[in-house]
Design an enzyme around this catalytic site. Structure first.
Site, mmCIF file in Angstrom:
data_model
loop_
_atom_site.group_PDB
_atom_site.id
_atom_site.type_symbol
_atom_site.label_atom_id
_atom_site.label_comp_id
_atom_site.label_asym_id
_atom_site.label_seq_id
_atom_site.Cartn_x
_atom_site.Cartn_y
_atom_site.Cartn_z
ATOM 1 N N CYS A 45 53.619 -19.014 48.327
ATOM 2 C CA CYS A 45 53.445 -18.063 49.425
ATOM 3 C C CYS A 45 54.708 -17.991 50.280
ATOM 4 O O CYS A 45 55.265 -16.927 50.497
ATOM 5 C CB CYS A 45 52.241 -18.469 50.278
ATOM 6 N N GLY A 61 52.167 -3.322 35.557
ATOM 7 C CA GLY A 61 51.053 -3.891 36.323
ATOM 8 C C GLY A 61 51.001 -3.309 37.718
ATOM 9 O O GLY A 61 51.926 -3.512 38.512
ATOM 10 N N GLY A 62 49.931 -2.546 37.999
ATOM 11 C CA GLY A 62 49.811 -1.880 39.303
ATOM 12 C C GLY A 62 48.832 -2.564 40.237
ATOM 13 O O GLY A 62 48.104 -1.901 40.972
ATOM 14 N N GLY A 63 48.818 -3.907 40.211
ATOM 15 C CA GLY A 63 47.992 -4.660 41.175
ATOM 16 C C GLY A 63 48.754 -4.831 42.482
ATOM 17 O O GLY A 63 49.735 -4.128 42.739
ATOM 18 N N VAL A 74 50.772 -7.185 43.673
ATOM 19 C CA VAL A 74 52.177 -7.585 43.633
ATOM 20 C C VAL A 74 53.041 -6.441 43.103
ATOM 21 O O VAL A 74 54.084 -6.112 43.681
ATOM 22 C CB VAL A 74 52.342 -8.874 42.789
ATOM 23 N N GLY A 76 49.366 -10.171 36.797
ATOM 24 C CA GLY A 76 48.452 -11.198 37.288
ATOM 25 C C GLY A 76 49.062 -12.586 37.192
ATOM 26 O O GLY A 76 50.200 -12.751 36.742
ATOM 27 N N ARG A 77 48.301 -13.551 37.645
ATOM 28 C CA ARG A 77 48.763 -14.938 37.637
ATOM 29 C C ARG A 77 47.665 -15.804 37.049
ATOM 30 O O ARG A 77 46.496 -15.424 37.076
ATOM 31 C CB ARG A 77 49.109 -15.378 39.065
ATOM 32 N N HIS A 133 42.446 1.381 74.618
ATOM 33 C CA HIS A 133 42.874 2.731 74.263
ATOM 34 C C HIS A 133 44.310 2.933 74.729
ATOM 35 O O HIS A 133 44.651 2.510 75.831
ATOM 36 C CB HIS A 133 41.972 3.769 74.937
HETATM 37 C C1 LIG Z 1 54.956 -11.935 44.999
HETATM 38 C C2 LIG Z 1 53.730 -12.544 45.608
HETATM 39 C C3 LIG Z 1 53.261 -12.067 46.812
HETATM 40 C C4 LIG Z 1 52.129 -12.625 47.393
HETATM 41 N N1 LIG Z 1 51.706 -12.121 48.586
HETATM 42 C C5 LIG Z 1 50.610 -12.650 49.157
HETATM 43 C C6 LIG Z 1 50.156 -12.156 50.408
HETATM 44 O O1 LIG Z 1 50.752 -11.261 51.002
HETATM 45 N N2 LIG Z 1 49.058 -12.719 50.959
HETATM 46 C C7 LIG Z 1 48.377 -13.719 50.323
HETATM 47 O O2 LIG Z 1 47.373 -14.193 50.866
HETATM 48 N N3 LIG Z 1 48.783 -14.209 49.137
HETATM 49 C C8 LIG Z 1 49.875 -13.700 48.544
HETATM 50 N N4 LIG Z 1 50.311 -14.220 47.352
HETATM 51 C C9 LIG Z 1 49.530 -15.308 46.729
HETATM 52 C C10 LIG Z 1 49.868 -16.664 47.375
HETATM 53 O O3 LIG Z 1 51.236 -16.902 47.242
HETATM 54 C C11 LIG Z 1 49.076 -17.774 46.707
HETATM 55 O O4 LIG Z 1 47.705 -17.456 46.745
HETATM 56 C C12 LIG Z 1 49.268 -19.103 47.417
HETATM 57 O O5 LIG Z 1 50.623 -19.483 47.398
HETATM 58 C C13 LIG Z 1 48.440 -20.197 46.743
HETATM 59 O O6 LIG Z 1 48.649 -21.402 47.389
HETATM 60 P P1 LIG Z 1 48.507 -22.780 46.602
HETATM 61 O O7 LIG Z 1 48.750 -23.840 47.620
HETATM 62 O O8 LIG Z 1 47.253 -22.813 45.830
HETATM 63 O O9 LIG Z 1 49.668 -22.780 45.524
HETATM 64 P P2 LIG Z 1 51.227 -22.593 45.673
HETATM 65 O O10 LIG Z 1 51.604 -21.955 46.926
HETATM 66 O O11 LIG Z 1 51.700 -21.993 44.404
HETATM 67 O O12 LIG Z 1 51.766 -24.092 45.759
HETATM 68 C C14 LIG Z 1 51.724 -24.943 44.668
HETATM 69 C C15 LIG Z 1 52.862 -25.933 44.801
HETATM 70 O O13 LIG Z 1 52.684 -26.965 43.854
HETATM 71 C C16 LIG Z 1 53.951 -27.299 43.294
HETATM 72 N N5 LIG Z 1 53.666 -27.918 42.001
HETATM 73 C C17 LIG Z 1 53.072 -27.336 40.935
HETATM 74 N N6 LIG Z 1 52.919 -28.251 39.941
HETATM 75 C C18 LIG Z 1 53.431 -29.416 40.414
HETATM 76 C C19 LIG Z 1 53.542 -30.717 39.859
HETATM 77 N N7 LIG Z 1 53.094 -31.035 38.658
HETATM 78 N N8 LIG Z 1 54.116 -31.680 40.634
HETATM 79 C C20 LIG Z 1 54.570 -31.387 41.868
HETATM 80 N N9 LIG Z 1 54.489 -30.179 42.439
HETATM 81 C C21 LIG Z 1 53.907 -29.210 41.709
HETATM 82 C C22 LIG Z 1 54.664 -25.960 43.231
HETATM 83 O O14 LIG Z 1 56.070 -26.154 43.172
HETATM 84 C C23 LIG Z 1 54.220 -25.306 44.522
HETATM 85 O O15 LIG Z 1 55.092 -25.587 45.581
HETATM 86 C C24 LIG Z 1 51.452 -13.697 46.752
HETATM 87 C C25 LIG Z 1 51.927 -14.196 45.536
HETATM 88 C C26 LIG Z 1 53.057 -13.636 44.972
HETATM 89 C C27 LIG Z 1 53.552 -14.186 43.662
#
Ligand SMILES: Cc1cc2nc3c(=O)[nH]c(=O)nc-3n(C[C@H](O)[C@H](O)[C@H](O)COP(=O)(O)OP(=O)(O)OC[C@H]3O[C@@H](n4cnc5c(N)ncnc54)[C@H](O)[C@@H]3O)c2cc1C
Length: 433
Positions: free
Chosen positions: A14, A149-151, A153, A239-240, A411
């Site tokens: 994020c 992909g038109g989601g 992102v 997607g992811r 307002h």
């Molecule tokens: C381009 C883009 C735009 C987005 N915009 C939005 C938005 O506007 N609003 C919104 O709500 N969401 C948005 N998202 C989604 C959002 O980024 C994710 O939902 C959020 O980051 C999920 O948080 P998380 O803590 O689950 O995982 P992450 O933020 O992905 O954190 C996981 C962490 O774990 C670390 N990691 C992974 N495996 C290991 C390992 N084995 N050992 C050590 N470290 C590890 C990674 O390096 C990472 O830092 C967006 C995503 C993208 C790709």
């Protein structure tokens, strides 16, 4: 308490590669659009240009500042930060590659996030076929870009690149962009997309060739006909998927669902006692605020607090105009068998929208006919991302149309549109017929 992170910067996807950098870039795109279209209100500016390097530096600065803030907060709260790659060595043991450490804990929380999904034949190479991560830090603005992909992102990045002058083609397999969102809201967005953003729905990539200076994609359209798109880059945003590879979950017996998400109970505990999972790696929408809520909830669960029910999770596409939703859409409510009433309020009837020179879109409130309880709210229009928070609160507190519509809002603000939309089914809205 220890936190293991494989990347140098804290804050995850994020902060470093998702929400924050995209919104910083989209803010720049918004400013450009506003300045360039202000002639009609008497503001003309010549020589308005985008300095790509400076924009990237500013965006990186925002990210760096927030990431440093996260590190500071962790350290101040007594969290030991360990750099390296974590992998289970047992249910309560984690080996950290890169730090040559083995940690032991009563509770281990998996919060490893998600990775971009790949398409066969369109595998990422980091140069011509890229993911959102590379797209956020390109060394220069591409002249032509294919987005597959038109989601959320794809549409956000498409909006950014088109607004800064890139010719963008977005290809979406389904018949509409932003699948899953109420088609009525999407149709408002589709009509108002910035120039330079060419959206091809019902289309798929059937071949991609890397050529000098870019790519050539072969596509099949909705009528079965083929067409070609030439571009400097192909950005794949289909997607992811949950990031569970290499964690050693199989050996541990941690159950996952058919889509690869780690199964959890209401305390976010997995099938292995003492191992928990939250965020993108656990079922539910892949959104930062959902991950944030679950992060707090799992900490409380580990400390023995009884679990609470998760409130509805809003979702926003930071497109132009923005689209924001929470709760059930009208089609979803009808599918679930609710008798519904609908309140719509167009921004053309909002004084504030007129003063902002942006009257695109509407607020749509969906409520249960009998009880008048609000089931969902959708907004497409200016500042929808900020407005949806009110609707989240209304759903969280189980409000009726009367309760939500009855509050006094300042307002002239866009928020008045929320109250009026709620009052439409009650016959109380005075700015629409
Ligand atoms: C381009 C883009 C735009 C987005 N915009 C939005 C938005 O506007 N609003 C919104 O709500 N969401 C948005 N998202 C989604 C959002 O980024 C994710 O939902 C959020 O980051 C999920 O948080 P998380 O803590 O689950 O995982 P992450 O933020 O992905 O954190 C996981 C962490 O774990 C670390 N990691 C992974 N495996 C290991 C390992 N084995 N050992 C050590 N470290 C590890 C990674 O390096 C990472 O830092 C967006 C995503 C993208 C790709």
């Amino acid at each position: 308490m220890a936190l293991v992170e494989r990347e140098e910067a804290l804050g995850g996807t994020c902060l470093n590669h998702g929400c924050i950098p995209t919104k910083a870039l989209l803010h720049a795109a918004h400013l450009l659009r506003v300045v360039r279209s202000a002639g009609k209100i008497g503001i003309t500016a010549s020589g308005v240009e985008l300095d790509w390097e400076r924009l990237q530096r500013w965006k990186d600065g925002v990210v760096r500042r927030l990431s440093q803030g996260v590190r500071f907060l962790c350290e101040r709260n007594g969290v030991e930060i360990i750099g390296g790659i974590a992998r289970f060595a047992g249910a309560n043991r984690v080996r950290v590659e890169g730090a040559d450490l083995e940690l032991e804990a009563d509770a281990v929380v998996v919060a490893t996030g998600s990775v971009p999904a790949e398409l066969r034949g369109l595998e990422f190479d980091g140069e011509r076929v890229i993911s959102s991560r590379e797209a956020l830090s390109l060394p220069r603005r591409p002249g032509r870009l294919l987005i597959v992909g038109g989601g959320y992102v794809g549409m956000e990045l498409g909006t950014f690149f088109a607004s800064v002058g890139t010719e963008v083609v977005v290809v979406e397999l389904l018949e509409r962009i932003l699948p899953g969102i109420d088609p009525e809201l999407v149709s408002h967005l589709a009509r108002a997309l910035p120039p330079g953003l060419d959206v091809r729905t019902g289309s798929r990539v059937i071949g991609l060739e890397r050529v000098r200076g870019g790519i050539v994609a072969r596509l099949r359209g909705p009528d079965g006909g083929e067409f070609r798109v030439e571009a400097e880059l192909a950005l794949i945003t289909v997607g992811r998927r949950p990031n569970t590879a290499g964690l050693g979950l199989e050996g541990l017996g941690v159950a996952r669902d058919e889509r690869g998400f780690i199964r959890v109970n209401e305390r976010f505990e997995t099938s292995v006692p003492g191992v928990y999972a939250v965020g993108d790696v656990a079922p539910g929408p892949m959104l930062a605020h959902k991950a944030h809520w679950e992060g707090k909830a799992v900490a409380e669960a580990i400390c023995g607090r009884p679990p609470g029910e998760r409130p509805p999770v809003p979702a926003v596409a930071f497109t132009s105009p923005e689209v924001a939703t929470v709760g059930l859409s009208e089609p979803e409510a009808r599918e679930r068998g609710y008798g519904v009433v609908i309140g719509r309020f167009p921004f053309t009837a909002s004084g504030r929208a007129l003063t902002l020179d942006d009257t695109r879109g509407l607020v749509k409130v969906v409520a249960e006919k009998r009880s008048r309880r609000i089931l969902g709210v959708g907004i497409v229009g200016p500042r929808a991302s900020e407005l949806i928070g009110q609707a989240s609160l209304a759903l969280h507190r189980g409000m009726t149309l009367e309760e939500f519509g009855g509050a006094i809002r300042p307002h002239p603000t866009l928020s008045e549109a929320l109250g009026e939309a709620a009052e439409v089914p009650l016959g109380g809205a005075i700015h629409v017929l």
